[in-house]
Motif scaffolding. Structure first.
Motif, short mmCIF file in Angstrom:
data_model
loop_
_atom_site.label_atom_id
_atom_site.label_comp_id
_atom_site.label_asym_id
_atom_site.label_seq_id
_atom_site.Cartn_x
_atom_site.Cartn_y
_atom_site.Cartn_z
N VAL A 28 -39.50 56.64 0.56
CA VAL A 28 -38.39 56.40 0.22
C VAL A 28 -37.20 57.65 0.42
CG1 VAL A 28 -36.37 55.77 -1.40
CG2 VAL A 28 -38.73 54.58 -1.17
N GLU A 29 -37.84 58.89 -0.19
CA GLU A 29 -37.01 60.02 -0.10
C GLU A 29 -37.08 60.51 1.51
OE1 GLU A 29 -39.26 62.41 -2.93
OE2 GLU A 29 -37.72 62.11 -4.46
N ALA A 30 -38.06 60.49 2.13
CA ALA A 30 -38.16 60.86 3.39
C ALA A 30 -37.14 59.99 4.51
CB ALA A 30 -39.53 61.04 4.08
N SER A 31 -37.09 58.70 4.21
CA SER A 31 -36.41 57.85 5.15
C SER A 31 -34.97 57.90 4.88
CB SER A 31 -36.65 56.53 4.93
OG SER A 31 -36.86 55.96 3.55
N ARG A 37 -33.10 62.43 -2.88
CA ARG A 37 -34.06 62.69 -4.00
C ARG A 37 -33.98 61.77 -5.02
NH1 ARG A 37 -37.57 66.82 -5.35
NH2 ARG A 37 -37.74 66.98 -7.70
N VAL A 38 -35.03 60.96 -5.27
CA VAL A 38 -35.05 60.06 -6.50
C VAL A 38 -36.00 60.82 -7.69
CG1 VAL A 38 -35.95 57.59 -6.99
CG2 VAL A 38 -35.26 58.30 -4.37
N LEU A 78 -32.48 58.03 -10.97
CA LEU A 78 -31.22 58.92 -10.67
C LEU A 78 -31.50 59.31 -9.22
CD1 LEU A 78 -28.91 60.67 -11.22
CD2 LEU A 78 -30.31 62.47 -11.95
N ILE A 79 -30.47 58.88 -8.26
CA ILE A 79 -30.57 59.13 -6.92
C ILE A 79 -29.61 60.30 -6.46
CG2 ILE A 79 -30.36 58.38 -4.72
CD1 ILE A 79 -30.60 55.43 -5.74
N GLU A 80 -30.14 61.48 -5.99
CA GLU A 80 -29.11 62.42 -5.48
C GLU A 80 -29.47 62.91 -4.10
OE1 GLU A 80 -29.96 65.37 -9.53
OE2 GLU A 80 -31.17 65.62 -7.89
#
Length: 147
Positions: free
Chosen positions: A29-32, A36-37, A70-72
């Motif tokens: 998810v982070e790479a696509s 940052r999750v 939290l998504i950053e």
């Protein structure tokens, strides 16, 4: 992002589903999305004893809150909102409780875990390709944030 509703689905392992085998689902998810999750709140630390020990310490204030994500992202202003929304959409789909017999994503995670552990036994002919709620399923690198 909204909390993870344990009351609505008390047996559902939100954290395990998000992380996947060896954290690979979260890394994808982070790479696509280049976001940052972060898993935060009660239940975000695997060891309940350690979580209790850390509660109230600086940097761990989130442990007094309900379990949440939290998504950053530190991206150019013209794409940051779209990427955050993309990550949110993927996570909402990923974390929707599904009847176990229909849960193709969990089956794929278990298959990946068996491959990683060297215990995969193929049954029948070829299996279907990876079932994934995100498009880039090959990259395993954790997304870097600027700063």
């Amino acid at each position: 992002m909204a909390g993870l509703d344990h009351k609505a689905a008390p047996q559902y392992n939100f954290v395990g589903r998000l992380l996947g085998p060896r954290g690979n689902s979260l890394k994808r998810v982070e790479a696509s999305t280049e976001c940052r999750v972060l898993i935060r709140g009660r239940g975000s630390i695997k060891d309940p004893g350690r979580e209790e020990m850390m509660r109230g310490k600086p940097g761990y204030e989130h442990l007094n809150e309900p379990l949440h994500i939290l998504i950053e992202a530190e991206l150019p202003v013209e794409i940051v909102d779209a990427r955050l929304m993309q990550a949110r959409g993927i996570l909402e789909d990923l974390l929707k409780p599904v009847d176990e017999s229909l849960d193709f994503f969990k089956k794929q995670q278990l298959r990946e875990l068996a491959m990683l552990n060297g215990t995969l036994r193929e049954e029948g002919a070829h299996t279907s390709p990876s079932v994934s709620p995100f498009h880039n399923s090959l990259s395993m690198k954790r997304a870097k944030t600027r700063g």
